[in-house]
Write a protein that holds these residues in place. Structure first.
Motif, short mmCIF file in Angstrom:
data_model
loop_
_atom_site.label_atom_id
_atom_site.label_comp_id
_atom_site.label_asym_id
_atom_site.label_seq_id
_atom_site.Cartn_x
_atom_site.Cartn_y
_atom_site.Cartn_z
N LYS A 282 26.14 -29.39 26.68
CA LYS A 282 25.55 -28.06 26.77
C LYS A 282 24.04 -28.18 26.56
CE LYS A 282 29.24 -25.70 27.39
NZ LYS A 282 30.27 -25.67 26.34
N ARG A 283 23.33 -27.33 27.26
CA ARG A 283 21.88 -27.33 27.04
C ARG A 283 21.59 -26.69 25.70
NH1 ARG A 283 18.70 -24.43 31.10
NH2 ARG A 283 17.57 -23.75 29.25
N LEU A 284 20.82 -27.37 24.90
CA LEU A 284 20.50 -26.84 23.58
C LEU A 284 19.02 -26.50 23.51
CD1 LEU A 284 22.42 -29.29 21.21
CD2 LEU A 284 23.20 -27.12 22.14
N GLN A 285 18.75 -25.39 22.86
CA GLN A 285 17.37 -25.04 22.61
C GLN A 285 17.16 -25.25 21.12
OE1 GLN A 285 16.58 -21.04 23.74
NE2 GLN A 285 14.36 -21.30 23.74
N GLU A 286 16.44 -26.29 20.76
CA GLU A 286 16.25 -26.64 19.35
C GLU A 286 17.59 -26.64 18.61
OE1 GLU A 286 13.43 -27.77 18.67
OE2 GLU A 286 11.79 -26.32 18.69
N GLY A 287 18.63 -27.18 19.23
CA GLY A 287 19.90 -27.29 18.55
C GLY A 287 20.80 -26.08 18.67
N GLU B 85 23.19 -21.85 24.27
CA GLU B 85 22.89 -20.53 24.84
C GLU B 85 23.92 -19.49 24.42
OE1 GLU B 85 22.64 -21.60 28.92
OE2 GLU B 85 20.52 -22.16 28.77
N LEU B 86 25.18 -19.92 24.38
CA LEU B 86 26.25 -18.99 23.95
C LEU B 86 25.98 -18.45 22.56
CD1 LEU B 86 29.52 -20.70 25.22
CD2 LEU B 86 28.80 -18.33 25.65
N LEU B 87 25.51 -19.37 21.72
CA LEU B 87 25.25 -18.99 20.34
C LEU B 87 24.10 -18.00 20.25
CD1 LEU B 87 25.92 -19.42 17.41
CD2 LEU B 87 24.36 -21.34 17.36
N VAL B 88 23.04 -18.29 20.99
CA VAL B 88 21.88 -17.38 20.98
C VAL B 88 22.31 -15.99 21.44
CG1 VAL B 88 19.63 -16.91 22.02
CG2 VAL B 88 20.21 -19.24 21.31
N ILE C 61 24.13 -14.25 18.66
CA ILE C 61 23.20 -13.76 17.64
C ILE C 61 22.52 -12.47 18.13
CG2 ILE C 61 21.06 -14.28 16.38
CD1 ILE C 61 21.87 -17.26 16.52
N LYS C 62 22.11 -12.53 19.40
CA LYS C 62 21.42 -11.38 19.99
C LYS C 62 22.31 -10.14 19.92
CE LYS C 62 18.43 -12.50 23.16
NZ LYS C 62 17.95 -13.09 24.42
N ARG C 63 23.57 -10.31 20.30
CA ARG C 63 24.52 -9.20 20.30
C ARG C 63 24.68 -8.63 18.89
NH1 ARG C 63 29.22 -11.83 22.06
NH2 ARG C 63 27.94 -12.92 23.59
N THR C 64 24.75 -9.53 17.92
CA THR C 64 25.00 -9.07 16.55
C THR C 64 23.81 -8.29 16.00
OG1 THR C 64 26.36 -11.04 16.24
CG2 THR C 64 25.74 -9.81 14.26
N VAL C 65 22.63 -8.84 16.16
CA VAL C 65 21.47 -8.12 15.58
C VAL C 65 21.22 -6.82 16.34
CG1 VAL C 65 20.35 -10.14 14.59
CG2 VAL C 65 19.80 -9.50 16.93
N ALA C 66 21.61 -6.78 17.62
CA ALA C 66 21.44 -5.54 18.38
C ALA C 66 22.29 -4.42 17.77
CB ALA C 66 21.82 -5.76 19.84
N LYS C 67 23.41 -4.81 17.16
CA LYS C 67 24.28 -3.82 16.53
C LYS C 67 23.84 -3.49 15.11
CE LYS C 67 28.08 -6.23 17.43
NZ LYS C 67 29.48 -6.66 17.37
N LEU D 140 12.50 -16.30 19.40
CA LEU D 140 13.53 -15.61 20.17
C LEU D 140 13.65 -14.14 19.80
CD1 LEU D 140 16.40 -18.28 20.11
CD2 LEU D 140 15.11 -17.54 22.11
N PHE D 141 13.43 -13.85 18.52
CA PHE D 141 13.60 -12.48 18.04
C PHE D 141 12.35 -12.02 17.31
CE2 PHE D 141 17.73 -14.69 17.91
CZ PHE D 141 18.43 -13.94 18.85
N PRO D 142 11.27 -11.82 18.05
CA PRO D 142 9.99 -11.52 17.40
C PRO D 142 10.01 -10.21 16.60
CG PRO D 142 9.83 -11.25 19.78
CD PRO D 142 11.15 -11.87 19.50
N ASP D 143 10.89 -9.29 16.96
CA ASP D 143 10.89 -8.01 16.26
C ASP D 143 11.96 -7.93 15.17
OD1 ASP D 143 12.81 -8.25 18.18
OD2 ASP D 143 12.86 -6.10 18.67
N LYS D 144 12.59 -9.07 14.85
CA LYS D 144 13.63 -9.06 13.82
C LYS D 144 13.11 -9.71 12.54
CE LYS D 144 16.69 -7.13 16.42
NZ LYS D 144 16.99 -5.72 16.17
N ALA D 145 13.63 -9.22 11.43
CA ALA D 145 13.23 -9.78 10.14
C ALA D 145 14.11 -10.99 9.82
CB ALA D 145 13.35 -8.73 9.05
N ILE D 146 13.47 -12.13 9.60
CA ILE D 146 14.19 -13.39 9.37
C ILE D 146 13.79 -13.93 8.00
CG2 ILE D 146 14.46 -15.76 10.19
CD1 ILE D 146 13.80 -14.54 13.03
#
Length: 738
Positions: free
Chosen positions: A404-409, A412-415, A418-424, A508-514
């Motif tokens: 699988k192509r990884l972006q810094e480990g 894509e499925l994982l990203v 994550i996107k779906r979860t924080v959107a909720k 990836l998530f510039p508007d999210k608090a990390i």
DNA sequence: AGCACGCCGACT
DNA sequence: GTCGGCGTGCTC
């Protein structure tokens, strides 16, 4: 004419804080009032004097009368350690083959060890005046810290002790002073303990399993029995503890509660203080010597009914101990890793036995040893199968990242997940067991890798500080601008660390608090608490961090947990690794889905068919544990045999092997059958902090045989010729290789 | 662990 | 000649 006085004088057998495997005999003072074992003494020793503890009084000594010296003085009128305390320390000394005098001196807080008077400094307590109670804290808004303190007092009914205030904030004194001057606070003499009422409230209504557990332990108060309280995260173990504590307190007995880490004490302490109106002592290594001594003496004297502490609190003497609780019993932090390498879990069980007190071991992921002891019927299994309330168990999934192509480990499925979860508006928790930016710095031109000069380890890239750091010896150097070897090649950071994942997520998530939680980001005092508060307030979208995420903290709003690299634990030379990885996965998973929403746990792996992972996911921790125990039995590994690990290190490259070869001669001469000698071999990290390291493993199916052998050889080790050039440590029941 | 004693190299 | 290096041996 023989000295008749010496023939009739009593002999004191004294434990002294020296690394010598025996006691020392002294002439008892003739005219002092009678004393018993457990008092401290000052005695002449060598050139100077030492503080020791009286272990026994004897009529005769094997030491020639000419050598015997008289005791200088007796420090305590009453023993500080009771006979059962001394028996426990004696057991520890024998079982872990560590000098008794050192074991005993480690049981005392520093002041008492040095011979200071055993009086608990009378603590001051502070309480609101009528004026302070009526005061609107907003009037202090120009002094926000004073306002905070006033609000802390107003939020509760009882007076606060110096210890409690010190735990709250280091500079409490500078805040209390002006509040006293303003007549808002006053010193009060005694704590406002609420008479006979031990509990402030009755507690929660328990489910059937919780109630069965409570009944089982309650029925054993006053006798020795070990219980394994086995319940998933959220099944309500703490409520079981609380109700057990209430029962024991009502009978006028004290309780010892042990937790693996300091960070877990404040939350538990707060819950205990809300629930119980008895005095509570806290003991761990972050307290000052005075605070620890105060707690120690209050427990010893019976002034405090509950002691909450880490493994160092285990040896505190109790006036009337009625119950021992050890939470997260699987946690490796309960094994002391320097000095006397005792297991707090195992010693707690021995202490329970010596005192006829029930011992409750709690965990969502019990150690294989404890599950084995359940199978043997040495421990009683108390299962809490459900999550209390409505919470559902999380769903575990493997995410196959082969090809699988990884972006810094991150795949894509994982990203996307994550996107779906924080959107909720739900929280995500990412677990990576490595701090820093990347574990390897390599030169693309010549293949040079940044290695530690003093260890067999790569240096870790730390991006924020622009440094290379060794996580084993602490050595640090600036990040080189170009390759030190070929001067031209491009340096590349390989692998994942928390900093790198944080950087990626920020992109990836510039508007999210990390928020990143690791040893580097939580160094500042109170930083961890601040972050946890932000997370619980819902001000954080993504939490990422190391090991410290797996322990205790509740993240109610997390619905997605990600374990980025589960594979590093799958293939290890240490047979404990599988057990530890399974516990880690389940513990991290326990952070998800605590609220009404179902949680999901995603583990990235290149070994989706690995039996450990598939068993764990399909059938859960207990099935995994059974499988693993079957494998241990097959291979005759602990708990089906017993280990003792002799680790040796030295600056001289050859010295450790010379020493261990001399040890082999001793072992041969001792000629104890039934003990296998494995090694000597180089340690997994053959060089660390500039020292060369080797190890020798002793294994036996019979514990007795192993200990007989150790009894024989350990006292001889320091006398071996190559011993002067090395430092050795003996680890009985090791959980880590050397 | 301390702290002595003891036997070999570079200094007044 | 001595000061001091740390190897080794003992402490009731």
């Amino acid at each position: 004419m023989p000295d008749l006085a010496h023939d009739t004088a009593l002999i004191f057998r004294v434990a002294l804080p020296v690394p010598i495997y025996r006691l020392f005999d002294y002439l008892a003072p003739a005219h002092d009032p009678p004393v018993s074992a457990g008092v401290r003494l000052e005695v002449p020793f060598g050139k100077g004097t030492k503080i020791g503890v009286l272990m026994a009084i004897d009529q005769h000594s094997d030491v020639s009368a000419a050598k015997l010296k008289p005791v200088i003085r007796i420090l305590d009128a009453q023993p500080l350690l009771a006979a059962t305390d001394l028996a426990l320390l004696r057991w520890v000394s024998r079982y872990y083959h560590y000098p008794l005098g050192k074991v005993i001196s480690a049981a005392f807080p520093a002041g008492l060890r040095q011979g200071k008077a055993a009086v608990a400094r009378g603590e001051n307590y502070y309480a609101l005046t009528d004026e302070g109670e009526a005061m609107d804290s907003q009037q202090l808004k120009n002094a926000p810290q004073q306002k905070n303190l006033l609000e802390k007092f107003q939020a509760q009914t009882a007076a606060l002790s110096e210890t409690e205030l010190a735990l709250w904030q280091g500079n409490w004194r500078t805040l209390v002073k002006p509040l006293i001057a303003k007549r808002l606070l006053a010193t009060v003499t005694a704590p406002a303990a609420a008479g006979r009422a031990f509990s402030n409230n009755a507690g929660l209504v328990c489910n059937a399993a919780q109630q069965a557990a409570i009944d089982a332990v309650t029925g054993s108060v006053g006798e020795f029995k070990v219980f394994l309280l086995d319940g998933v995260t959220g099944s309500g173990k703490t409520e079981v503890y609380m109700q057990l504590i209430a029962t024991v307190l009502e009978r006028g007995l004290q309780v010892l509660v042990l937790v693996p880490e300091i960070t877990l004490t404040p939350q538990l302490e707060q819950r205990f203080r809300q629930r119980f109106s008895v005095n509570i002592a806290v003991s761990h290594s972050k307290l000052t010597d005075t605070q620890r001594q105060t707690a120690w003496l209050h427990i010893q004297h019976g002034d405090c009914a509950i002691l909450l502490g880490t493994r160092s609190a285990l040896f505190t003497p109790f006036k009337k101990l009625g119950l021992i609780i050890l939470d997260e019993e699987h946690d490796a932090s309960f094994k002391q890793q320097d000095g006397c390498r005792f297991s707090a879990r195992d010693v707690a069980v021995v202490r329970g036995k010596l005192l006829d007190v029930p011992v409750v071991l709690g965990s969502a992921t019990p150690s294989l040893e404890s599950l084995y002891n359940v199978e043997n019927r040495r421990y009683q299994h108390l299962l809490l199968p459900e999550r209390a309330g409505t919470a559902l168990p999380p769903v575990l999934q493997l995410l196959d990242i082969r090809n699988k192509r990884l972006q810094e480990g991150l795949s894509e499925l994982l990203v996307a997940d994550i996107k779906r979860t924080v959107a909720k508006q739900e929280q995500v928790l990412l677990f990576i067991n490595r701090r820093g930016f990347a574990p390897t710095l390599i030169c693309h031109g010549c293949g040079w890798v940044a290695r530690c000069q003093r260890c067999d380890a790569n240096l870790v890239v730390h991006h924020h500080q622009r440094t290379l750091r060794c996580h084993h010896c602490g050595q640090e150097q600036p990040l080189p601008p170009h390759c030190p070897a070929c001067k031209t090649g491009q340096l590349t950071a390989l692998g994942l660390g928390t900093e790198r994942v944080e950087q990626l997520l920020n992109g990836l998530f510039p508007d999210k608090a990390i928020v990143r939680l690791d040893r580097d980001s939580t160094q500042r005092k109170g930083a961890l608490e601040d972050y946890l508060a932000q997370i619980n307030a819902g001000a954080v979208d993504i939490i990422l961090g190391t090991q410290m995420l797996a322990k205790g903290h509740h993240f109610a709003k997390v619905t997605l947990v990600v374990i980025l690299d589960v594979d590093s634990g799958l293939f290890s030379i240490d047979f404990h690794a599988a057990e530890k990885l399974a516990q880690l996965i389940v513990q991290v998973s326990g952070r998800a889905g605590r609220a009404e929403k179902i949680g999901k746990v995603v583990m990235q792996t290149r070994h989706p068919d690995h039996p450990l992972l598939t068993a764990l996911i399909a059938d859960g921790y207990h099935h995994f544990a059974q499988m693993e125990l079957a494998q241990r039995k097959e291979a005759l590994l602990p708990p089906f045999s017993h280990h003792a690990l002799l680790g040796v290190q030295a600056a001289d490259e050859d010295a450790p092997m010379q020493f261990l070869n001399a040890v082999l001669v001793l072992l041969e001469r001792a000629n104890v059958p039934d003990v296998a000698v494995l090694g000597p071999v180089a340690a997994p990290m053959a060089r660390r902090a500039g020292l060369y390291r080797y190890q020798l493993l002793l294994q036996s199916a019979q514990r007795q045989a192993l200990h007989r052998l150790l009894d024989n050889i350990v006292p001889q080790l320091d006398a071996l010729k190559p011993a002067s050039k090395v430092r050795w440590t003996l680890d009985v029941d090791p959980v880590d290789l050397f």
